[in-house]
Scaffold this motif. Sequence first.
Motif, PDB file in Angstrom:
ATOM      1  N   TYR A 262      54.592  72.011  43.485  1.00  0.00           N
ATOM      2  CA  TYR A 262      55.653  72.977  43.822  1.00  0.00           C
ATOM      3  C   TYR A 262      55.585  73.426  45.282  1.00  0.00           C
ATOM      4  CZ  TYR A 262      58.770  76.972  43.638  1.00  0.00           C
ATOM      5  OH  TYR A 262      59.785  77.848  43.897  1.00  0.00           O
ATOM      6  N   THR A 263      54.367  73.627  45.795  1.00  0.00           N
ATOM      7  CA  THR A 263      54.231  74.145  47.167  1.00  0.00           C
ATOM      8  C   THR A 263      54.251  73.034  48.218  1.00  0.00           C
ATOM      9  OG1 THR A 263      51.829  74.028  46.957  1.00  0.00           O
ATOM     10  CG2 THR A 263      52.869  76.148  46.442  1.00  0.00           C
ATOM     11  N   GLY A 264      54.316  71.775  47.775  1.00  0.00           N
ATOM     12  CA  GLY A 264      54.289  70.671  48.731  1.00  0.00           C
ATOM     13  C   GLY A 264      52.876  70.336  49.182  1.00  0.00           C
ATOM     14  N   LEU A 265      51.874  70.933  48.536  1.00  0.00           N
ATOM     15  CA  LEU A 265      50.473  70.719  48.903  1.00  0.00           C
ATOM     16  C   LEU A 265      50.019  69.292  48.607  1.00  0.00           C
ATOM     17  CD1 LEU A 265      47.543  71.742  49.534  1.00  0.00           C
ATOM     18  CD2 LEU A 265      47.428  72.500  47.166  1.00  0.00           C
TER      19      LEU A 265
ATOM     20  N   VAL B 170      48.525  75.449  53.533  1.00  0.00           N
ATOM     21  CA  VAL B 170      49.196  75.845  52.281  1.00  0.00           C
ATOM     22  C   VAL B 170      48.218  76.611  51.387  1.00  0.00           C
ATOM     23  CG1 VAL B 170      50.408  75.008  50.227  1.00  0.00           C
ATOM     24  CG2 VAL B 170      50.734  73.842  52.409  1.00  0.00           C
TER      25      VAL B 170
ATOM     26  N   LEU C 217      48.351  80.450  49.737  1.00  0.00           N
ATOM     27  CA  LEU C 217      48.204  80.736  48.300  1.00  0.00           C
ATOM     28  C   LEU C 217      47.119  81.794  48.085  1.00  0.00           C
ATOM     29  CD1 LEU C 217      48.496  77.162  46.734  1.00  0.00           C
ATOM     30  CD2 LEU C 217      49.943  79.109  46.158  1.00  0.00           C
TER      31      LEU C 217
ATOM     32  N   ILE D  72      53.811  82.456  43.902  1.00  0.00           N
ATOM     33  CA  ILE D  72      53.818  81.039  44.317  1.00  0.00           C
ATOM     34  C   ILE D  72      55.050  80.772  45.179  1.00  0.00           C
ATOM     35  CG2 ILE D  72      54.495  78.801  43.338  1.00  0.00           C
ATOM     36  CD1 ILE D  72      52.081  78.573  42.047  1.00  0.00           C
ATOM     37  N   LYS D  73      56.202  81.362  44.791  1.00  0.00           N
ATOM     38  CA  LYS D  73      57.414  81.210  45.600  1.00  0.00           C
ATOM     39  C   LYS D  73      57.205  81.824  46.983  1.00  0.00           C
ATOM     40  CE  LYS D  73      61.431  82.189  43.523  1.00  0.00           C
ATOM     41  NZ  LYS D  73      62.335  82.822  42.530  1.00  0.00           N
TER      42      LYS D  73
ATOM     43  N   SER E 165      55.081  79.508  49.072  1.00  0.00           N
ATOM     44  CA  SER E 165      55.748  78.279  49.502  1.00  0.00           C
ATOM     45  C   SER E 165      56.838  78.573  50.530  1.00  0.00           C
ATOM     46  CB  SER E 165      56.341  77.526  48.304  1.00  0.00           C
ATOM     47  OG  SER E 165      57.300  78.320  47.666  1.00  0.00           O
ATOM     48  N   GLN E 166      57.409  79.810  50.503  1.00  0.00           N
ATOM     49  CA  GLN E 166      58.494  80.117  51.446  1.00  0.00           C
ATOM     50  C   GLN E 166      58.010  80.818  52.714  1.00  0.00           C
ATOM     51  OE1 GLN E 166      60.975  81.773  48.128  1.00  0.00           O
ATOM     52  NE2 GLN E 166      62.613  80.789  49.232  1.00  0.00           N
TER      53      GLN E 166
ATOM     54  N   SER F 130      56.281  79.566  54.841  1.00  0.00           N
ATOM     55  CA  SER F 130      56.270  78.588  55.935  1.00  0.00           C
ATOM     56  C   SER F 130      57.668  78.443  56.551  1.00  0.00           C
ATOM     57  CB  SER F 130      55.829  77.227  55.409  1.00  0.00           C
ATOM     58  OG  SER F 130      56.699  76.812  54.367  1.00  0.00           O
TER      59      SER F 130
END
Length: 787
Positions: free
Chosen positions: A555-558, A658, A662, A687-688, A691-692, A694
């Motif tokens: 989800y986070t692109g990790l 990332v 978190l 988590i949102k 991820s946002q 960035s």
Amino acid sequence: MTRSPGHPADGHALIRVRGARVNNLRDVSVEIPKRRLTVFTGVSGSGKSSLVFATIAAESQRLINETYSAFLQGFMPSLARPEVDLLDGLTTAIIVDQERMGANPRSTVGTATDANAMLRILFSRLGSPHIGPPTAFAFNVPTRVASGVMKTEKGQTEKKTVVREAVYQGGMCPRCEGMGAINDIDLTAIYDGTKTLTEGALTVPGYSMDGWYGRIFSGAGLPMDKPVGEFTKAELDKLLHAEPTKIKVEGINLTYEGVISKLQKTTLTKDVESMQPHVRRFVERAVTFTTCPDCGGTRLSREALSSRIGERNIAELCAMQISDLAAWLRDLDEPSVAPLLGGLQHLLDSFVEIGLGYLSLDRASGTLSGGESQRTKMIRHLGSSLTDVTYVFDEPTIGLHPHDIERMNQLLLQLRDKGNTVLVVEHKPETIAIADHVVDLGPGAGTAGGQITFEGDVEGLRRSDTVTGRHLDDRARLKDRLRERTGAIEVRGAGRHNLRDVDVDVPLGVLCVVTGVAGSGKSSLVHGNLAHREGVVVIDQGAIRGSRRSNPATYTGLLEPIRKAFAKANGVKPALFSSNSEGACPACNGAGVIFTELGIMNTVESTCEECEGRRFQASVLDHTLGRANIAEVLAMSVAEAEAFFADGEARTPAAHTVLDRLRDVGLGYLTLGQPLSTLSGGERQRIKLASQMSDKGEVYVLDEPTTGLHLADVENLLGLLDRLVDSGRSVVVIEHHQAVMAHADWIIDLGPGAGHDGGRVVFEGTPAELVADRSTLTGQHLAAYVG
């Protein structure tokens, strides 16, 4: 009749749990008193939901389902028995959780709570002129006209009747099909006229010509190598508007349907708020929704709108604030429908009692917040005659102003006093304070939690040396030094929902908190006037959509930089290190578990024997990075992975960044490969946020970020907000938590009440000025909080 003393039936006063091992629980054993209010506390991720929802409530529901016939069980979700040695003394569990109500655009507050059904019956009996049965007032039922021969078989005889123009009256507006809005589609957002279909002329998400769509379009006879702008009228009509047509492609029977025809039936029937981000962006770019001119947005046909009781039709009643509708109903004296009026009056009074009197019945249920959804679900239980039931609540104070929490506490105590067992997962000290019994889990989160750290009363919790006990009486102080604003976003004449022509300046370069009772207009002001501006990043409470294959790493692109680092270190393709791609275990397709369907019985879920639950092929696990394979990395917690990717052979700066974010939002305990479906509401929002963070946003808008946060974690959140502001960002927070208000540089307070009693700015200034002023409900509660 008096009960004999020491009757055997009186000995079952406890719910006993022995050896619970669901998720992170470590052989937990606990005894919970029945007919009492028990609050479960502990840091986010300590195992509260695993114990209350996934163990006690899940087993109660499973046992109830088993009392139905095997035929009925076939239509129910199959529930596996939770991992626990013994569960004894269970009663019927009624779960009232935080899940948003269905975001179906046809679902409203009225349809979700049976209020519309009762109103429809009322109009079918009392409406003038009389137009038909209750379905004649239902916006989900179209009017049908039938002609022909009707056959009725009775015994050995068959009776035939010729029917001419038999009308089955429905209430649906034929123009908008009961949606209240019609859509106009911008063709330039559907296709690029300068490109051919093969070159990717279609800009609708999901239409890639590399896969089956290319074959289907070609098989349907569309020119694939001709620019779409040069299509003939017939070709363009076929591309966009063709009805479903059966075609054969490479010997396979398939269906071809025009792009816009398919959009109308699939994407555009969903609620915009519930769509995945990329689809939502496309819809907002391509589709203009306008109020239906025929029904004026009421969703109803002309006939349904023509029938009235007194001066009002059903659409006008549904548009009224519920507290006003309840008052209107009280003045209606019709003995012929007295039981119906009594039931509807009780339902509407329950809305007012629970603090939702500001809603209207025509409000789309998908627009309700998590807290509003939860309280709407509570309504059906308030007047219930059932007793000896276990009510299970998941943070019932979410979205509630301190003023409203007192009312919610009274409702919880009412349910208990009727002889019910009330189990509440909660972080707010105001609700912990009314508990008869407290169970505190911890000591930490994830693998560091899952144990009972305290059982007893609230005073005992205060004296205990647990994290909750130490923080129970925490009170944030007002800040000594406030930041200076660097500018402002001007909002002028805001009138969305209940806002009354509001003018306000939202300061930039500071931490600005927007407060007010539930329904006062906070979300309408912030989301309606800030959300769509350039450089504004909105992090709301909307659920993360993801299957059991989605996890924090995906989800986070990790996972992307991790896969590339593994590929580079081993000289192979990155796709090998995805359990959804080439590296997946062939036996379980990368799920890690095998599902065995047993017809009408429970589906059995067992760990895949080939990969032993690791989800990857054995050959993939031979490749390592820093002495760990990909399965071992996904089994790490965020904190462990952060140290792992920080230096040495596994050093990966992109992944470390990332992971750092978190950990910043307090999710250091989460496992990278943990399915998103197992996360709590608060964890999903954070988590949102991670991820946002960035995104290149200048203004961050957060909607109740303390949701699901333990008292101890609120301090970490305040530190994170400070870091965001100190890095040059502006932060606007919609929040009820007094610690966040006390920490603000500037407060905008809306009110004074909810619904049409709110919608005005009742205070603008610093927290200290609000406390000194005390003219608003927020000011009074904040003053009491900071002492």
